[in-house]
Design an enzyme around this catalytic site. Structure first.
Site, PDB file in Angstrom:
ATOM      1  N   LYS A 143     -14.809   8.160  -3.687  1.00 54.48           N
ATOM      2  CA  LYS A 143     -15.971   8.409  -2.691  1.00 54.48           C
ATOM      3  C   LYS A 143     -16.534   9.741  -3.252  1.00 54.48           C
ATOM      4  O   LYS A 143     -17.861   9.936  -3.378  1.00 54.48           O
ATOM      5  CB  LYS A 143     -15.767   8.455  -1.237  1.00 54.48           C
ATOM      6  CG  LYS A 143     -15.246   6.842  -0.789  1.00 54.48           C
ATOM      7  CD  LYS A 143     -14.608   7.100   0.611  1.00 54.48           C
ATOM      8  CE  LYS A 143     -13.978   5.646   0.907  1.00 54.48           C
ATOM      9  NZ  LYS A 143     -13.068   5.797   2.135  1.00 54.48           N
ATOM     10  N   THR A 199      -8.724   6.190  -1.926  1.00 49.00           N
ATOM     11  CA  THR A 199     -10.123   5.816  -2.025  1.00 49.00           C
ATOM     12  C   THR A 199     -11.169   7.036  -1.684  1.00 49.00           C
ATOM     13  O   THR A 199     -12.192   7.149  -2.417  1.00 49.00           O
ATOM     14  CB  THR A 199     -10.573   4.589  -1.259  1.00 49.00           C
ATOM     15  OG1 THR A 199     -10.094   4.913   0.216  1.00 49.00           O
ATOM     16  CG2 THR A 199      -9.736   3.444  -1.864  1.00 49.00           C
ATOM     17  N   LYS A 219      -8.744  13.359   4.466  1.00 47.93           N
ATOM     18  CA  LYS A 219      -7.519  12.207   4.649  1.00 47.93           C
ATOM     19  C   LYS A 219      -6.545  12.393   5.905  1.00 47.93           C
ATOM     20  O   LYS A 219      -6.520  13.443   6.532  1.00 47.93           O
ATOM     21  CB  LYS A 219      -6.999  12.240   3.400  1.00 47.93           C
ATOM     22  CG  LYS A 219      -6.280  13.447   2.812  1.00 47.93           C
ATOM     23  CD  LYS A 219      -5.857  13.269   1.380  1.00 47.93           C
ATOM     24  CE  LYS A 219      -6.678  13.617   0.464  1.00 47.93           C
ATOM     25  NZ  LYS A 219      -6.795  12.197  -0.280  1.00 47.93           N
ATOM     26  N   ARG A 220      -5.841  11.464   5.905  1.00 46.58           N
ATOM     27  CA  ARG A 220      -4.816  11.445   7.002  1.00 46.58           C
ATOM     28  C   ARG A 220      -4.084  12.552   6.950  1.00 46.58           C
ATOM     29  O   ARG A 220      -3.833  12.892   5.565  1.00 46.58           O
ATOM     30  CB  ARG A 220      -4.219  10.188   6.997  1.00 46.58           C
ATOM     31  CG  ARG A 220      -3.003  10.031   7.936  1.00 46.58           C
ATOM     32  CD  ARG A 220      -2.715   8.303   7.674  1.00 46.58           C
ATOM     33  NE  ARG A 220      -2.363   7.867   6.456  1.00 46.58           N
ATOM     34  CZ  ARG A 220      -1.114   7.840   6.081  1.00 46.58           C
ATOM     35  NH1 ARG A 220      -0.062   8.409   6.776  1.00 46.58           N
ATOM     36  NH2 ARG A 220      -0.869   7.397   4.940  1.00 46.58           N
ATOM     37  N   LYS A 229       0.418  14.074   1.347  1.00 43.88           N
ATOM     38  CA  LYS A 229      -0.699  14.604   1.048  1.00 43.88           C
ATOM     39  C   LYS A 229      -0.964  15.771   0.785  1.00 43.88           C
ATOM     40  O   LYS A 229      -2.005  16.146   0.211  1.00 43.88           O
ATOM     41  CB  LYS A 229      -1.893  13.862   1.663  1.00 43.88           C
ATOM     42  CG  LYS A 229      -1.558  12.240   2.003  1.00 43.88           C
ATOM     43  CD  LYS A 229      -2.667  11.637   2.979  1.00 43.88           C
ATOM     44  CE  LYS A 229      -2.646  10.332   3.142  1.00 43.88           C
ATOM     45  NZ  LYS A 229      -3.268   9.515   2.105  1.00 43.88           N
ATOM     46  N   HIS A 286       0.699  -1.261   0.128  1.00 41.48           N
ATOM     47  CA  HIS A 286       0.049   0.028   0.050  1.00 41.48           C
ATOM     48  C   HIS A 286       0.831   1.329   0.037  1.00 41.48           C
ATOM     49  O   HIS A 286       0.251   2.359   0.232  1.00 41.48           O
ATOM     50  CB  HIS A 286      -0.994   0.107   1.256  1.00 41.48           C
ATOM     51  CG  HIS A 286      -2.110  -0.777   1.043  1.00 41.48           C
ATOM     52  ND1 HIS A 286      -3.280  -0.547   0.452  1.00 41.48           N
ATOM     53  CD2 HIS A 286      -2.348  -2.032   1.571  1.00 41.48           C
ATOM     54  CE1 HIS A 286      -4.134  -1.566   0.478  1.00 41.48           C
ATOM     55  NE2 HIS A 286      -3.695  -2.407   1.124  1.00 41.48           N
TER      56      HIS A 286
END
Length: 842
Positions: free
Chosen positions: A688, A684, A576-577, A582, A385
């Site tokens: 969504k 993901t 998100k985390r 990110k 991952h």
């Protein structure tokens, strides 16, 4: 008996459930099933909870309704297990350290076809369904995308009738409950189990013993053969708690089995009687620490040790349970173990399972090494991952030897065989051996868990086409050459049952009205929505639904943050985390640029925007926590500045979790997927948000590449460096200072962060963030992508003004998300990796 018959009647009627307005209603007459459900709720309220209806709390009503629903689910579970055992099916066992399950009440009602029935039954009993369901709290079993993917997979496995069982840890306190104090993230225990959970069933009869520490002594067996023996160990118990996973529109119910750690000796009466009250329960406290929290802070040696113990604890319990299940079927043996058992390792956390099964076979079952290794390597498959080297777990050899001394011996023995393979493939090439070795040499020796997972698995997969290509090209090229055909791609997916049918009932109802009720099990059917993408009436209804969802989220923002926002603004969402790659801080730089423009030109013509953040940072990740504080503090200044005239708002919603995501995602207009190209494995959240009609602004990273292929270039906003350009820039010697000097606006906002403008009297409040961008070398190329990102945001601003054009793009995003159903992903795993046939339950 009468109640059991009635409950079975509810189950039978629910089998023919049909989607109705985005929710479900049993195929039988509503009044019939409602009457049965009402009676079951009343029975459990009195018989199980000992509550009178007049004094029952909303939580009492929720528990009673869960128990009534559970009657149906457990009947299906027993029937499912009976079919699987009778047919001696091949099963998937999914090993994951986390499962971000969220709340199960609504999902299970939808899956069983009893949603409308339960709502009507509670109404007949004088209870507000929406109030009752808010008594449920999110299960504290996961953190981010890894755990949410596992939860989606369990849903898709059951919905498609695949025999499967998930294994993990029953965390007493989960990750943490997040709060903000002066903008800082503050972590509190997530006491989700405080009042018990009605979904779970404790299975003490399947308790497993787990050994740790100790030493290895060399002995000779009766035949005179050398046998190492693991002795002087400490023992803890793993007690399983089962949570049923009901398939949608099917009778299949699979299990999620979670292990809670317990001490072998709970209480020392002698110590207690002598006044040692703390010592009397010391062993109990130590034994139960293992399953207290998810991802303990590993900045300390104790934290690292606890993480390793956690990982071994859950795989050791799970493997023994799998073996027990295998052996209870007459005729099963080690000869057919790998034919009946498929184990999927969800990232490197469970990789120690490879060595544990090898140990069980060699040491306890006394199988020859070659036969044991054949069984091991045909049993396991591994999903990677991450491309981040720091996320590929490594454990110091000293720590490993202290906690799992026998396993370390086996790893060295296995490594000899791996290096021999490398020598045969590349004679004399030391560099190849160094890369493929299970042991990292150098300053401190460490066990490479990712290498162990690759070596011990018959299949290794990435989770997006780009990610898999990078795995093969950069992360594991030697293994890809050593084991041809082992690496493959399985692009991630999401379950449409939770991420559209449940979380966005207004949109689900619109889709059902136009397409019928088959789409939640066949998401490719959404393509048929394209015919209405240019229809003004459909566009108007689609956007009215979006506005209603935004109004709902505005109420949440008001309640949680005390900020008033307009549902007519563009809702720009990044949830998100919190991690540097990110790039929430890239988003922040753009917000500061907009703020500066508004201060310089109060009449600036821009679409009003609400920037919505939600994220948790790991407790030991100081820079990520500094970014959170920067967003909060700067956002508060912007929100309180009358000069922006309501054109710019920033809301950071605390304690991000599944139930909060279900409120945010249906309301999003713009989806921020802005990671540095080559860093995000898949994502993901992007799926969504797009499924719910948000347009993506993002880099060509992870699954964004495939989303662009599906939705089309005109329906996504792409910016920034590509993977190839990132590699070239790094190779040429990236200089963030040159970007800083060349862009006046960028320089101004970075200087702003470095000053005390937003924190008067507290100079250097955001120094960690500021320094990472300049003195720290800007490792995730925020400055390199800033101007491209800012220009792309301007294109999104212009596009949002064209209401019909935006509606068309949003509709096409929803219509073209069929590929990203986790049902498709699971079918691909089942066919290409697990060789797992579906087994419908009659």
């Amino acid at each position: 008996m009468a109640n059991a018959v009635k409950s079975k009647g509810v189950a039978g009627k629910a089998r023919t459930a049909a989607v109705n307005g985005g929710e479900t209603n049993g195929g039988a007459p509503a009044e019939a099933t409602t009457e049965v459900m009402r009676a079951l709720i009343q029975r459990h309220l009195v018989s199980t909870l000992a509550r009178h209806a007049g004094s029952a709390t909303p939580r009492d009503w929720w528990v009673a309704t869960v128990l009534a629903l559970r009657d149906t689910i457990h009947e299906r579970l027993i029937q499912t297990q009976a079919v699987h055992n009778r047919e001696n099916v091949r099963r998937l066992y999914y090993f994951s350290l986390e499962y971000l399950m969220g709340r199960l009440f609504g999902n299970n009602l939808i899956a069983t076809g009893l949603y409308d029935t339960a709502r009507a039954a509670l109404a007949d009993l004088g209870q507000d369904f929406d109030v009752v369901r808010e008594s449920e709290v999110d299960m504290g079993l996961g953190n981010g995308g890894l755990g949410r993917l596992a939860a989606c997979f369990l849903d898709s496995l059951a919905t498609q009738d695949y025999p499967a069982l998930g294994y993990g840890i029953y965390y007493e306190f989960g990750l943490f409950r997040q709060a903000f104090v002066d903008g800082h993230q503050v972590e509190h225990p997530d006491s989700w189990t405080l009042f018990g959970d009605p979904w779970e069933v404790v299975r003490p009869e399947y308790t497993q013993e787990v050994r740790l520490y100790g030493r290895v002594e060399n002995v000779f067996d009766d035949r005179g053969n050398y046998r190492p023996r693991w002795v002087d160990t400490k023992t803890i118990l793993g007690v399983p708690r089962d949570i049923p996973v009901a398939g949608f529109g099917t009778m299949t119910v699979n299990l999620l089995r979670l292990w809670a750690s317990k001490a072998t000796e709970d209480f020392d009466l002698a110590a207690f009687n002598s006044g040692g009250y703390v010592d009397a329960v010391r062993e109990k406290a130590v034994g139960e620490t293992v399953s207290k929290v998810l991802y303990p802070n590993d900045k300390t040696e104790n934290g690292k040790e606890l993480r390793l113990v956690q990982q071994y604890f859950f795989v050791a319990c799970s493997l023994r349970d799998i073996i027990r299940r295998h052996r209870r079927i007459p005729g099963n043996s080690w000869d057919n173990f790998a034919d009946k058992v498929a184990v999927q390792l969800n990232d490197t956390h469970p990789a120690i399972a490879v060595v544990e099964l090898l140990r069980l076979l060699v040491d306890e079952e006394q199988l020859p090494w070659d036969r044991a290794w054949d069984i091991v390597s045909r049993t396991f498959a591994y999903t990677n991952h991450t491309l981040l080297p720091e996320a590929l777990e490594k454990w110091g050899v000293g720590l490993f030897e202290r906690v799992l001394p026998r396993h370390l011996q086996l790893i060295y023995a296995l490594n000899d065989r791996v290096l021999a393979e490398v020598e045969r493939k590349w004679p004399g090439e030391i560099a190849k051996k160094r890369v493929c070795s299970l042991i990292e040499e150098g300053g401190g020796k460490a066990v490479r868990m990712a290498n162990l997972a690759v070596v011990g698995s018959h299949a290794v997969n990435g989770v997006a086409a780009l990610h898999t290509a990078l795995l093969r090209r950069h992360l594991f090229p030697e293994f890809d050459a050593l084991y041809p055909g082992r690496f493959q791609n399985k692009t991630n997916g999401i379950t449409p049952r939770r991420w559209l049918l449940k979380c966005n009932p207004r949109l689900a109802a619109l889709i059902t009205r136009h397409l019928g009720d088959a789409w939640p099990r066949d998401l490719d059917r959404l393509r048929e929505l394209e015919r209405w993408a240019d229809d003004p009436a459909f566009q108007a209804e689609f956007m009215a639904i979006k506005r209603a969802n935004k109004a709902d989220l505005a109420a949440v923002i008001r309640a949680e943050c005390g900020i008033e926002v307009s549902p007519d603004a563009l809702f720009d969402v990044q949830i998100k985390r919190l991690h540097e790659y990110k790039r929430q801080h890239l988003n922040l730089l753009h917000i500061l640029a907009l703020y500066r423009r508004l201060l310089q030109r109060p009449d600036l013509d821009m679409v009003p925007r609400v920037f919505v953040f939600a994220a948790k940072a790991a407790p030991g990740y100081d820079l990520a926590k500094n970014i959170i504080r920067a967003i909060n503090v700067i956002g508060a200044r912007i929100n309180g500045d009358a000069r922006v005239n309501g054109k710019l708002k920033v809301a950071f919603l605390p304690n991000y979790r599944v139930s909060l995501a279900e409120r945010i995602i249906p309301a999003a207009d713009l989806s921020e997927q802005i990671s540095t190209a080559g860093k995000e494995a898949s994502g993901t959240g992007n799926m969504k948000l797009s499924l719910n009609g948000a347009l993506t602004i993002g880099t060509l990273d992870g699954a964004n590449v495939e989303i662009r292929e599906e939705v089309g270039d005109d329906n996504i906003f792409i910016f920034g460096l590509t993977v190839e350009e990132v590699e070239a820039l790094r190779a040429s010697g990236y200089q963030p200072w040159s970007r800083y000097q060349a862009d006046e606006e960028l320089r101004a906002v970075i200087d702003w962060i470095g000053s005390d403008y937003f924190t008067p009297g507290e100079h250097g409040a955001f120094a960690p963030l500021h320094d990472s961008l300049l003195h720290g070398g800007d490792p995730y190329l925020v400055l390199a992508d800033f101007r491209s990102y800012s220009d792309c945001q301007a294109r999104a601003d212009a596009a949002f003004r064209d209401r019909a054009g935006w509606a068309r793009r949003a509709i096409l995003n929803t219509a073209r998300m069929g590929k990203f159903s986790s049902d498709r992903t699971i079918r691909e795993y089942a066919t290409a990796i697990w060789r797992l046939p579906a087994v419908p339950v009659p």
